[in-house]
Write a protein that holds these residues in place. Structure first.
Motif, mmCIF file in Angstrom:
data_model
loop_
_atom_site.group_PDB
_atom_site.id
_atom_site.type_symbol
_atom_site.label_atom_id
_atom_site.label_comp_id
_atom_site.label_asym_id
_atom_site.label_seq_id
_atom_site.Cartn_x
_atom_site.Cartn_y
_atom_site.Cartn_z
ATOM 1 N N GLU A 1 0.833 -1.217 0.000
ATOM 2 C CA GLU A 1 0.000 0.000 0.000
ATOM 3 C C GLU A 1 0.864 1.262 0.000
ATOM 4 O O GLU A 1 0.613 2.215 -0.728
ATOM 5 C CB GLU A 1 -0.895 0.043 1.251
ATOM 6 C CG GLU A 1 -2.105 -0.866 1.173
ATOM 7 C CD GLU A 1 -2.862 -0.899 2.505
ATOM 8 O OE1 GLU A 1 -2.986 0.155 3.162
ATOM 9 O OE2 GLU A 1 -3.319 -1.995 2.891
ATOM 10 N N GLN A 2 1.897 1.261 0.856
ATOM 11 C CA GLN A 2 2.724 2.463 0.988
ATOM 12 C C GLN A 2 3.621 2.679 -0.234
ATOM 13 O O GLN A 2 3.904 3.817 -0.585
ATOM 14 C CB GLN A 2 3.559 2.390 2.268
ATOM 15 C CG GLN A 2 2.687 2.626 3.478
ATOM 16 C CD GLN A 2 3.341 2.241 4.801
ATOM 17 O OE1 GLN A 2 2.681 2.167 5.805
ATOM 18 N NE2 GLN A 2 4.629 1.983 4.793
ATOM 19 N N GLU A 3 4.028 1.591 -0.868
ATOM 20 C CA GLU A 3 4.812 1.753 -2.102
ATOM 21 C C GLU A 3 3.961 2.452 -3.170
ATOM 22 O O GLU A 3 4.450 3.302 -3.904
ATOM 23 C CB GLU A 3 5.290 0.390 -2.610
ATOM 24 C CG GLU A 3 6.496 -0.143 -1.845
ATOM 25 C CD GLU A 3 6.887 -1.554 -2.254
ATOM 26 O OE1 GLU A 3 8.025 -1.949 -1.963
ATOM 27 O OE2 GLU A 3 6.056 -2.275 -2.857
ATOM 28 N N LYS A 4 2.683 2.075 -3.222
ATOM 29 C CA LYS A 4 1.783 2.696 -4.201
ATOM 30 C C LYS A 4 1.585 4.189 -3.870
ATOM 31 O O LYS A 4 1.629 5.040 -4.766
ATOM 32 C CB LYS A 4 0.437 1.966 -4.206
ATOM 33 C CG LYS A 4 -0.471 2.404 -5.318
ATOM 34 C CD LYS A 4 -1.720 1.534 -5.398
ATOM 35 C CE LYS A 4 -2.654 2.070 -6.459
ATOM 36 N NZ LYS A 4 -3.926 1.326 -6.511
ATOM 37 N N THR A 5 1.412 4.485 -2.588
ATOM 38 C CA THR A 5 1.265 5.885 -2.159
ATOM 39 C C THR A 5 2.518 6.684 -2.511
ATOM 40 O O THR A 5 2.432 7.818 -3.003
ATOM 41 C CB THR A 5 0.998 5.963 -0.637
ATOM 42 O OG1 THR A 5 -0.148 5.165 -0.336
ATOM 43 C CG2 THR A 5 0.750 7.386 -0.177
#
Ligand SMILES: [Fe+2]
Length: 156
Positions: free
Chosen positions: A143-147
């Motif tokens: 999720e955080q990589e996408k953000t």
């Protein structure tokens, strides 16, 4: 008793609880930074960023609770005072930031720091066969990589 949670070693659980507390402290500083950014942001991107920062702090609030409850599941005690968070966290405290690029850069820097800790926990939990912590970390990481990708795209 040296075995808890159906086969997880107590010493592994303790190491993981400590690392998760590290992550928790960093997340709480990140969360409070996001609230400050949500409140203080100014300029032509106000509406877009004010909303985006709220989305990010709401998500962080959920993650904070998941981390704390995982620590309890591993029979640890989650850090819960501002003092502890400030002592443990490596994320810079953002104060009086109202400029859009400065705000987004702080988030990028903070997420990179969180990802570093999460990858470490991913590895330790994998070696300890702690599937619960491991799958939580892999969800957070993706999720955080996408953000991060989106925030870096915004920065151009
Ligand atoms: Fe608000």
């Amino acid at each position: 008793m040296d075995i808890i949670l159906s086969g997880l070693k107590t010493e592994d659980a303790q190491v993981l609880a400590t690392k998760l507390n590290d992550l928790l402290a960093n997340f709480q500083v990140y969360y409070q930074n996001l609230r400050g950014l949500h409140w203080n942001i100014k300029g032509k991107n106000f509406f877009e960023l004010h909303t985006k920062f709220e989305e990010l702090y709401t998500d962080s609030q959920e993650k904070v609770d998941l981390i704390a409850e995982r620590i309890l599941t591993l029979q640890g005690t989650p850090l819960h005072t501002f003092q502890d968070y400030i002592n443990v966290s490596k994320i810079p405290v953002g104060k009086d930031i109202s400029k859009d690029t400065e705000a987004v850069e702080l988030i990028v820097k903070s997420l990179s720091e969180l990802l570093k800790i999460e990858r470490e926990i991913l590895e330790i939990s994998g070696n300890a066969d702690d599937e619960g912590t491991n799958s939580m970390m892999s969800d957070f990481i993706s999720e955080q990589e996408k953000t991060l990708w989106m925030l870096n795209a915004w920065l151009g």
